[in-house]
Design an enzyme around this catalytic site. Structure first.
Site, PDB file in Angstrom:
ATOM      1  N   ASP A 349      -1.136   4.904  -3.624  1.00  8.09           N
ATOM      2  CA  ASP A 349      -0.405   4.173  -4.653  1.00  8.09           C
ATOM      3  C   ASP A 349       1.063   4.644  -4.669  1.00  8.09           C
ATOM      4  O   ASP A 349       1.319   5.804  -4.893  1.00  8.09           O
ATOM      5  CB  ASP A 349      -1.065   4.363  -6.017  1.00  8.09           C
ATOM      6  CG  ASP A 349      -1.295   5.843  -6.368  1.00  8.09           C
ATOM      7  OD1 ASP A 349      -1.598   6.660  -5.466  1.00  8.09           O
ATOM      8  OD2 ASP A 349      -1.177   6.184  -7.545  1.00  8.09           O
ATOM      9  N   GLU A 527       6.229  16.542  -1.413  1.00  2.73           N
ATOM     10  CA  GLU A 527       5.080  15.638  -1.407  1.00  2.73           C
ATOM     11  C   GLU A 527       5.091  14.695  -0.203  1.00  2.73           C
ATOM     12  O   GLU A 527       4.050  14.407   0.383  1.00  2.73           O
ATOM     13  CB  GLU A 527       5.117  14.843  -2.711  1.00  2.73           C
ATOM     14  CG  GLU A 527       4.082  13.775  -2.869  1.00  2.73           C
ATOM     15  CD  GLU A 527       4.359  12.907  -4.087  1.00  2.73           C
ATOM     16  OE1 GLU A 527       3.387  12.539  -4.757  1.00  2.73           O
ATOM     17  OE2 GLU A 527       5.540  12.606  -4.354  1.00  2.73           O
TER      18      GLU A 527
END
Length: 585
Positions: A349, A527
């Site tokens: 997502d 990330e």
């Protein structure tokens, strides 16, 4: 030999719908010292070049660890609410928990019977939301992700095992077994608003990683493995029953039990759903009943989500505010929100892989999920064999072969030479190239000929910083131009499994050197990375826009990729960091 090419943005193929442009980040290249300058430097330990990043990762396991003895565990950066802790409905309050109300100003509650397991309808009514109790210490990804996540944790556990933190790794697996036993399944993460969905199923992979590490250390624990096996079977059952079945394909799909906007999105992704509405209004050919309109004067609610007003306004020609007339109200449909939530269960997502903003996620049998379930079934076969459960082993072998057959039937595109997702609603294969095409290699279900075909498609994904998620530039963080650690590792291990070590060395080195170069620049691990510019600078425009520092699964994947890299490439990487190394493990 295929010539390696690095495509520029202009060479990226157009996706099947309009997308938002991304801005390239500037890359500052740190030039190495000249040979003469290096010669004047004092001699270094051969491991010195990688020692700073290795120390960062090693220290990170403690920095990112959380437990109920740490008051910071209860904060939720995604929601601005007071700290609450919820206990399972069938679990007595431990003495240590009773002290939390005073020491950490945490209010302790018990889950109501209507919401004590994943999928029960009462989960969405829990207010205020809070942390779900877990017995053991765990490692979080970092930043806004201040809880234990379903699939992040597999890659974190690999890193913990590699760093010989086996007790912490086993504690995390025990937490997942606790979730299955007391909350019904492995959860997206241990917050009450995640009682509506799981995440990509890596539980058996985690169990075996810990079991094999213990065994190698001379501490094989079959009693623990037997308990883990029973609960892993229970978790697997979630994926092979409605509503997680992908029609009549014999495959599975992602599906969130909740309705309406995802709570963490409403609070932490400001304006996201408004941007989605604007996109579909600008591209009505992609709407497919995802928008609901209401005429002026109509009073009935549109959906459970927000309603947005469309106005016709005079063009402003002075400083005076122009006059406007409301034309209609519009909202996102319930089906959009179901797809949006299901996309979040997938972990990817936001991507446009299952349609714009993932709106059609629940209409697909994904290659990633079904490869993971094949791997789970093969793992359960292996575990039951270890435990001497011959009949169980035969059943799991049969179930894995059935899934493998259905994956080959629906998800292999012979003409394109790729594994793809299957839209079981419209009964057609997806045309969206995605890096999860390599999952069947990792799971071991592809033929050698299919593996060879996939290798010929490496150029579709390969960029200077590793494998990009897709060739489609959409503004979503799980699309072009971003590279993510978990998919780098699974693709790398899949390539090696089929003997393509040269290709695996090349693409894994690109990602490792990108992580290392950015660490050298700013002292952090992130990330995600821009695979084109080899930078941690990102321009995400769909969903949350940050690039979180930490970062649990990147730390773990760095260690795993480094382990498999040939000594000469490890030495090259260390040299680029300011030293040299023949080996780091």
């Amino acid at each position: 030999m295929r010539r390696e090419t690095n495509r520029s943005f202009s060479a990226v193929p157009h996706p099947p719908y309009p997308v938002k442009p991304l801005l390239l980040s500037l890359v500052f290249i740190l030039l190495p010292l000249s040979a003469a300058t290096r010669a004047q430097q004092p001699s270094r330990d051969p491991h010195a070049g990688l020692e700073p990043i290795r120390s960062y990762i090693s220290a990170g396991w403690d920095t990112l660890s959380r437990s109920l003895s740490d008051c910071a565990t209860f904060s939720d950066p995604k929601l601005a609410t007071a700290p609450y802790l919820y206990l399972p409905a069938d679990f007595p309050t431990p003495a240590a928990v009773q002290q939390l109300e005073t020491r950490c100003h945490v209010q302790v509650k018990t889950l109501p019977p209507s919401a004590d397991h994943l999928g029960k309808t009462g989960a969405e009514a829990i207010n205020p939301p809070g942390l779900l109790y877990l017995e053991n210490r765990y490692v979080v990804p970092g930043g806004r992700f201040n809880e234990m996540y379903g699939w992040d944790s597999y890659f974190i556990i690999l890193g913990l095992v590699r760093d010989r933190r086996i007790d912490l790794a086993q504690g995390m697996v025990n937490n997942f077994l606790f979730e299955v036993e007391h909350y019904g399944a492995v959860l997206n993460a241990n917050r009450t608003y995640y009682l509506t969905r799981s995440q990509p199923p890596f539980l058996t992979s985690m169990i075996l990683a810990v079991y094999e590490a213990q065994k190698s250390a001379g501490h094989e624990d079959r009693a623990w493995l037997a308990k883990a096996y029973k609960l892993a079977v229970k978790d697997h059952a979630l994926w092979v029953a409605e509503p997680h079945l992908a029609g009549s394909t014999g495959l599975s799909r992602y599906y969130d039990f909740g309705d309406g906007p995802a709570p963490e999105s409403v609070k932490d992704e400001t304006g996201h759903y408004r941007e989605v509405v604007a996109f579909f209004l600008a591209h009505p050919e992609l709407d497919h009943n995802l928008l609901v309109r209401r005429a002026p004067g109509q009073t009935s609610p549109l959906t459970v989500g927000s309603t947005y007003s469309l106005q016709v306004c005079d063009v402003a020609r002075t400083m005076t505010r122009p006059d406007c007339t409301v034309a209609t109200d519009v909202a996102l449909s319930s089906d959009f929100y179901k797809g949006d939530r299901s996309m979040r269960e997938s972990g990817y997502d936001i991507s446009f892989r299952f349609g714009p903003y993932g709106a059609g996620t629940h209409h697909f049998a994904p290659v990633c999920l079904n490869s993971l379930l094949y791997k789970t079934e093969k793992d359960l076969e292996q575990i039951s064999s270890i435990l001497g459960l011959k009949e169980d082993a035969e059943q799991w072998k049969k179930r894995a072969e059935e899934r493998k057959g259905n994956i080959q039937k629906y998800l292999w595109d012979e003409q394109r030479g790729l594994f793809v997702d299957y839209d079981f609603v419209n009964q057609k294969r997806s045309s969206y190239d995605y890096v999860t095409t390599f999952f069947p290699l990792w799971a071991g279900l592809a033929t050698l000929e299919q593996a060879q075909a996939l290798v010929r498609h490496l150029s579709t994904f390969e960029q200077p910083g590793g494998l990009v998620m897709s060739p489609n530039e959409t503004g979503g963080q799980w699309d072009f131009p971003y590279a993510w650690a978990p998919d780098q590792l699974l693709a790398d291990e899949g390539l090696r499994r089929y003997g393509f070590n040269k290709e695996a060395d090349r693409v894994s080195y690109k990602f490792l050197s990108t992580v290392a170069e950015n660490f050298r620049r700013d002292g952090t691990i992130r990330e995600k990375y821009n695979a084109v510019t080899r930078s941690s600078e990102t321009q995400v425009t769909a969903g949350y826009h940050m690039n979180i520092v930490g970062f649990g699964w990147t730390n773990g994947v760095f260690l795993e990729l480094l382990r498999d890299l040939p000594p000469e490439l490890v030495q090259k990487l260390a040299s680029e960091q300011g030293g040299s190394a023949s080996q780091t493990h």
